[in-house]
Design a protein around this motif. Structure first.
Motif, PDB file in Angstrom:
ATOM      1  N   MET A  21       6.029  24.229  20.530  1.00  0.00           N
ATOM      2  CA  MET A  21       7.182  24.799  21.244  1.00  0.00           C
ATOM      3  C   MET A  21       7.848  25.886  20.413  1.00  0.00           C
ATOM      4  O   MET A  21       8.221  26.936  20.931  1.00  0.00           O
ATOM      5  CB  MET A  21       8.199  23.699  21.563  1.00  0.00           C
ATOM      6  N   HIS A  61       2.210  27.690  34.842  1.00  0.00           N
ATOM      7  CA  HIS A  61       2.294  28.111  33.457  1.00  0.00           C
ATOM      8  C   HIS A  61       2.538  29.617  33.361  1.00  0.00           C
ATOM      9  O   HIS A  61       3.331  30.087  32.538  1.00  0.00           O
ATOM     10  CB  HIS A  61       0.999  27.727  32.757  1.00  0.00           C
ATOM     11  N   LEU A  75      14.054  25.814  27.085  1.00  0.00           N
ATOM     12  CA  LEU A  75      12.945  25.361  26.247  1.00  0.00           C
ATOM     13  C   LEU A  75      13.469  24.892  24.886  1.00  0.00           C
ATOM     14  O   LEU A  75      13.028  23.875  24.354  1.00  0.00           O
ATOM     15  CB  LEU A  75      11.926  26.489  26.078  1.00  0.00           C
ATOM     16  N   LEU A 107       4.138  22.349  29.809  1.00  0.00           N
ATOM     17  CA  LEU A 107       3.846  23.276  28.731  1.00  0.00           C
ATOM     18  C   LEU A 107       2.335  23.222  28.520  1.00  0.00           C
ATOM     19  O   LEU A 107       1.758  22.135  28.429  1.00  0.00           O
ATOM     20  CB  LEU A 107       4.590  22.824  27.462  1.00  0.00           C
TER      21      LEU A 107
END
Ligand SMILES: Nc1ncnc2c1ncn2[C@@H]1O[C@H](COP(=O)(O)OP(=O)(O)OP(=O)(O)O)[C@@H](O)[C@H]1O
Length: 764
Positions: A21, A61, A75, A107
């Protein structure tokens, strides 16, 4: 947890996810454009025939990569708790099992396109929510997939740290749910994606193309689930619907503020959330002051004198019969639009009147009257423009022929001269006439059509006594008709309408004028739906012309029963085509002890509704405190302090009416520290750390850690309305409930088994 054989693996996975991430966040910040292009080209090179999950997920995505700043912020927030569950799934056709981690959004690995986190709304995530481990099947894009789930695991992750994890099998109870329910509330609704229960999941994922009506007990998660359904809807049908096309209708502005906190979390903050009153005012653009249903209810509770007639009128204005009456009235209005005169210019028939009438009645019958009128106007304009040329040509030819005849046919020079000059003048005049008449012909012709405003029609409905009587005599007595007419006209004189008039206004607006596209909605969510009248459902459906309604409510909490629904049947049978009907029986808000007392009140109602089943969570028994004793105010304050010290955050003092609340506020304000009491009687925003005093009708839908039901002056009587008010009030607390009155009977506790509550006087 540390002894668990998978501990290290889980720790590594969390670290990997967070690092990943971080890389996405860093890449987004530095090079958003390049990343976007790369992702898009990967998607573009995909086999489009592959209708599997993967393709759909990759599209998601791709969208995910096109992150806005807002999404980037999300996020970053998600990094603190990237996922909450895992499933080990073996799809039938595949060689081996796969592990999926489920979180709030998906994700994907940029290189392999493998999911690192699976969105809770994705088709596969359904198997986590439904049933336990073992053989499962799920639907994705019209196809069914079979497989086996060998593991379901839940995680407690906070601030990016793995606190705990546990596996769910057939025997274990849902610890995550228990933990979540034992938390304290601070005046706002939260998202519950990690603990959605099976029956709730069924509501969220029920056929999205069909309307759904949900009867759910108090605290069964109706509001929460309805909002999660919107989130699921937007995720699944993201190519077709935009959040702005959603309409969420809530009972009051206080409730909207309360609900709003959860909207960004679910990605539905762009939906329009409003009240029915505000929405109709927006659509119709009218400026009437509205006498709300709360004010009517207050008048009734506080016995204003005319209440019986007012209630009857309100009920009638929301009933099925009013729809029939309005349809007749609309037919009456329609006759005024049936113009069948020909449109003539300088003696030419430019437009055939019968054709215009046919256009109105047949070709444009799908449009509201004034929209049809506008279409006709446009046709007339273009016809006139087109035919003007022909008329000019014909007229010119006619005179030119005559001129020829005069020039060559009349021998006498004088006569000929006079005739030619006459014809030239005539020709000139006629051509001018065509020009000028063409200019105003449409305007003049259109004057034959009505041109009135919505409020003029509405007033007319009541004002034209003869018509009014003819339309209504089948349904109401002369006396009732008279009351309704005079009351509504008196209100209109003061530029006021009753809340119940809004459905009629909306219905007329839809049939006569239609809606501005900016105000249209394609999907509607109605919370506390038991409080809406039949006519309100019908008018919304007619105005929005959609079947996509999510309707949640609880008949046991129908405190506006005089106008609202007594049963769901009329809605299920007459308003929607093949709606789904589901129930939510388990209740999550409150403890078993509180629910036992509330259920005793529910049993005594006529409603014949199933009792709410509380999930296993224990707390103190509700307690009864004598308010007659001197110093009760101080005693109440001491109780509040004690509970606050126990760690509870939100408190409410609920009275039966606004007047009662005023009294409570007056009695207690000198005992509570400055500004710590907040009296809510309308649309005020609740302050976070205040103890809220509010009447039951405003408390509906809200929740607090601890609730004190206080009764200084106004007891709850044995009648249906009071039982419902009491039931609503009793089901507001998450953890503690106290009754404060001079006698138990004030809260109908004399009808409740004394083993369910603790009388503090007796236990002294
Ligand atoms: N599956 C769940 N997991 C955790 N909490 C839940 C769950 N379902 C509901 N809750 C909690 O239960 C409480 C009641 O939910 P909500 O207000 O949506 O219920 P409701 O049916 O609309 O209630 P009411 O009819 O009384 O207004 C909320 O605190 C909500 O967060």
């Amino acid at each position: 947890m540390k002894e668990h054989p998978d501990y290290q693996e889980e720790l590594d996975r969390l670290t990997f996810t967070k690092v990943y991430m971080d890389s996405v966040i860093a890449a987004q910040q530095s090079d958003q454009e390049t990343l976007k292009k790369r992702q898009e080209s990967t998607v573009a090179s995909l086999d489009f025939k592959d209708s599997s999950l993967k393709y759909q997920d990759m599209l998601t995505h791709a969208n995910f990569m096109k992150m806005s700043r807002e999404q980037l912020e999300n996020l970053k927030k998600l990094r603190k708790k990237p996922y909450f569950a895992r499933i080990d799934y073996h799809r039938k056709e595949k060689p081996e099992r796969e592990i999926f981690y489920i979180g709030k959004v998906s994700l994907f690995d940029r290189e392999t396109q493998q999911p690192i986190i699976l969105d809770w709304r994705s088709p596969l995530a359904n198997v986590y929510y439904e049933g336990r481990v073992g053989d499962v099947s799920y639907e994705a894009h019209g196809e069914w997939y079979e497989g086996n789930v060998s593991l379901k695991r839940q995680y407690s992750i906070e601030e990016g740290k793995l606190l705990d994890f546990r596996d769910i099998d057939i025997t274990t109870k849902d610890d995550l749910l228990q933990d979540s329910l034992s938390q304290n509330a601070d005046h706002r609704l939260t998202e519950i994606v990690s603990t959605i229960q099976e029956e709730q999941n069924r509501v969220i994922r029920a056929d999205l193309r069909k309307p759904i009506v949900v009867q759910g007990a108090a605290g069964s998660g109706k509001t929460t689930i309805a909002l999660h359904r919107v989130s699921y809807f937007l995720y699944t049908l993201q190519d077709i619907f935009r959040p702005e096309e959603m309409l969420i209708l809530a009972p009051n502005r206080l409730f909207i503020d309360y609900m709003k906190e959860v909207l960004p979390e679910l990605g539905v903050e762009k939906a329009r959330s409003t009240t029915f009153v505000d929405y109709v005012q927006l659509i119709t653009g009218h400026t009437f002051t509205v006498q709300t249903q709360h004010e009517t209810l207050m008048n009734v509770l506080e016995h204003s004198g005319e209440e019986k007639a007012i209630l009857k009128m309100a009920e009638w204005k929301g009933s099925m019969s009013i729809q029939t009456v309005l349809d007749h009235f609309i037919q009456h209005v329609k006759k005024e639009f049936l113009v069948e005169e020909d449109l003539k210019i300088a003696g030419f028939r430019v437009v055939n009147g019968k054709k215009m009438k046919k256009l109105f009645l047949e070709d444009y019958s799908y449009l509201p009257f004034y929209k049809r009128k506008e279409k006709i106007r446009q046709i007339l304009i273009s016809d006139v423009r087109r035919k003007k040329k022909v008329m000019l040509e014909k007229m010119t030819k006619k005179y030119d022929d005559e001129l020829d005849r005069a020039l060559y046919g009349i021998k006498d020079a004088d006569k000929r001269k006079r005739r030619v000059s006459f014809l030239l003048d005539q020709k000139d005049a006629k051509l001018k006439q065509i020009e000028t008449e063409s200019k105003k012909a449409v305007r003049v012709y259109m004057k034959q059509y009505p041109n009135a405003s919505l409020s003029e029609y509405f007033t007319r409905f009541y004002k034209e006594e003869e018509l009014f009587d003819t339309l209504l005599e089948k349904y109401l007595s002369k006396e009732d008709r008279q009351f309704m007419r005079t009351h509504t006209l008196e209100q209109l004189n003061k530029n006021k309408v009753d809340a119940e008039d809004l459905a009629m206004l909306l219905y007329l607006q839809a049939n006569l004028y239609g809606l501005d596209p900016d105000y249209k909605a394609k999907k509607v969510v109605m919370d506390e739906a038991q409080d809406y009248s039949y006519m309100e459902f019908v008018s919304l459906k007619r105005a929005l012309n959609t079947d996509l309604f999510t309707i949640v409510g609880d008949l046991a909490q129908g405190i506006y029963q005089y106008r609202g629904l007594k049963q769901w049947q009329p809605i299920l049978e007459h308003v929607f085509r093949e709606p789904n009907y589901l129930t939510l029986q388990k209740t999550y808000r409150t403890t078993m002890e509180i629910m036992e007392v509330a259920n005793s009140i529910l049993t005594s109602m006529d409603a014949n509704l199933p009792l709410a089943e509380p999930v296993l969570r224990r707390g103190d028994q509700p307690s009864f405190h004598y308010l007659g004793e001197e110093g009760w105010e101080k005693a109440l304050y001491e109780e509040y302090k004690r509970l606050k010290e126990e760690g509870f955050k939100s408190f409410a003092l609920i009275g039966k009416t606004v007047k009662e609340c005023q009294m409570i506020y007056h009695s207690l304000s000198s005992y509570f520290p400055n500004e710590s009491l907040q009296f809510i009687q309308g649309n005020e925003e609740m302050k976070k750390d205040s103890v809220i005093i509010l009447p039951v009708y405003l408390a509906k839908g809200l929740e607090f850690d601890c609730v004190f039901l206080v009764n200084q002056n106004e007891s709850y009587a044995k009648e249906e309305l009071d039982r419902k008010l009491l039931y609503v009030a009793m089901t507001r607390p998450l953890h503690r409930l106290q009754f404060w009155a001079q006698e138990q009977a004030s809260f109908l506790l004399n009808e409740v088994d004394s083993k369910y509550f603790n009388d503090t006087q007796l236990s002294k």
